[in-house]
Design a protein around this motif. Structure first.
Motif: not given
Length: 326
Positions: A262-267
């Motif tokens: 569940d990590r944001p795409l930019h990370e």
């Protein structure tokens, strides 16, 4: 590392992109360069190319978004602050060529920094490479991508330093000689355990797989005791809170995997850039905050990008040393 078509000779000498040799996006990237100093004839050819196909207009809009992406602009801005006043030139570079020139400077500065690092380090891994080391005391070290490491092991001491990157330590037990790891703002002291240290920028993160370690924060007398499953970050803002690490994701790289929960795409893209020997650019800011969960093989960053493009309903354009997500 290469960037697309960064010619700097006079624009009127540059031929127009040829429709039968390049894709619309490659032609659009060429036009971005040509239009920096275009005369009326060049502008007319561009207008003709633009009207020739809806795909051309779409590709040019996409190329503009990529060329003006925060990653490129911020790199140019950081370098511009470091530059000394230069002699006046007959013609000023336009914003596109300024970014292109700055990116070339990024490569030059990176190579220079790597040279200095190599002079200090015993072992250096390239981007996308991992290296397993056996130290003189029997301890084992696994260096992750783009990392630099040095050590001094003798009868009296076991002292190592992570100069950059990430390393996993499986330390041989020795009650007479503590095993020490320095990494920027932290110094770790153990006698026999397994843990990982991540040192990027000016912050360090320590994660313990099993056993106990003592973390010293440089600049103050703070000492933190960590046990298996614990993790802590130390940076310019001080010592963070001790957390229970999700070892399945934080130490997955030791097993050759990248796990995102569940990590944001930019990370996710920031992490992938550590493994891909080229540029990864997100040309669509609306994708930045999409949540990603997945388990991937870290040796195949391009394949991971293809998977991300599929799950985000985006398009991936692949060039030598360049991946563009739109």
């Amino acid at each position: 590392m290469s960037v697309p078509r960064l010619e700097t000779s006079p624009m009127q000498q540059q031929p127009a992109p040829t429709p039968d040799s390049d894709t619309p996006l490659e032609q659009a990237l060429d036009w971005l360069i040509l239009l920096e100093d275009a005369d009326e004839a060049c502008q007319a050819r561009f207008a003709q190319w633009l009207a020739a196909s809806p795909a051309n207009a779409e590709a040019f809009a996409r190329a503009q978004r990529c060329w003006q992406s925060p990653a490129l602009v911020s790199a140019a801005a950081r370098l511009e602050q470091r530059r000394q006043p230069a002699p006046k030139r007959a013609r000023r570079l336009g914003p596109g060529l300024a970014i292109a020139a700055s990116l070339l400077l990024v490569v030059g500065i990176t190579l220079h920094s790597d040279l200095l690092l190599r002079l200090r380090a015993d072992h250096v891994t390239a981007v996308g490479q991992r290296q397993s080391l056996q130290l003189a005391d029997g301890s084992r070290v696994l260096l992750n991508t783009d990392s630099a490491f040095t050590s001094r092991i003798d009868e009296r001491q076991r002292v190592t330093q992570l100069l950059r990157g990430e390393a996993y330590f499986d330390v041989a037990k020795d009650s007479s000689r503590p095993f020490e790891v320095s990494a920027g703002p932290v110094r770790v002291s153990v006698r026999g355990t397994a843990f990982a240290v991540r040192y990027l920028g000016d912050a360090a993160e320590v994660s313990v797989e099993h056993g106990e370690i003592e973390v010293h924060a440089r600049g103050n007398d703070t000492r933190i005791h960590l046990r298996g499953g614990d993790s802590i970050r130390v940076g310019p803002d001080g010592v963070g809170q001790r957390t229970r690490a999700n070892s399945a994701s934080q130490l997955a790289w030791v097993q050759g995997r990248l796990v995102f929960d569940d990590r944001p795409l930019h990370e996710v893209l920031d992490e992938l850039r550590r493994y891909y020997p080229g540029w990864i650019i997100n040309g669509n800011a609306r994708l930045n905050d999409l949540r990603i969960t997945g388990n991937y093989r870290l040796s195949e960053p391009a394949s991971i990008m293809r998977s991300l493009a599929q799950v985000t309903s985006a398009q991936l354009h692949e060039y030598p040393a360049l991946l563009i997500l739109n």
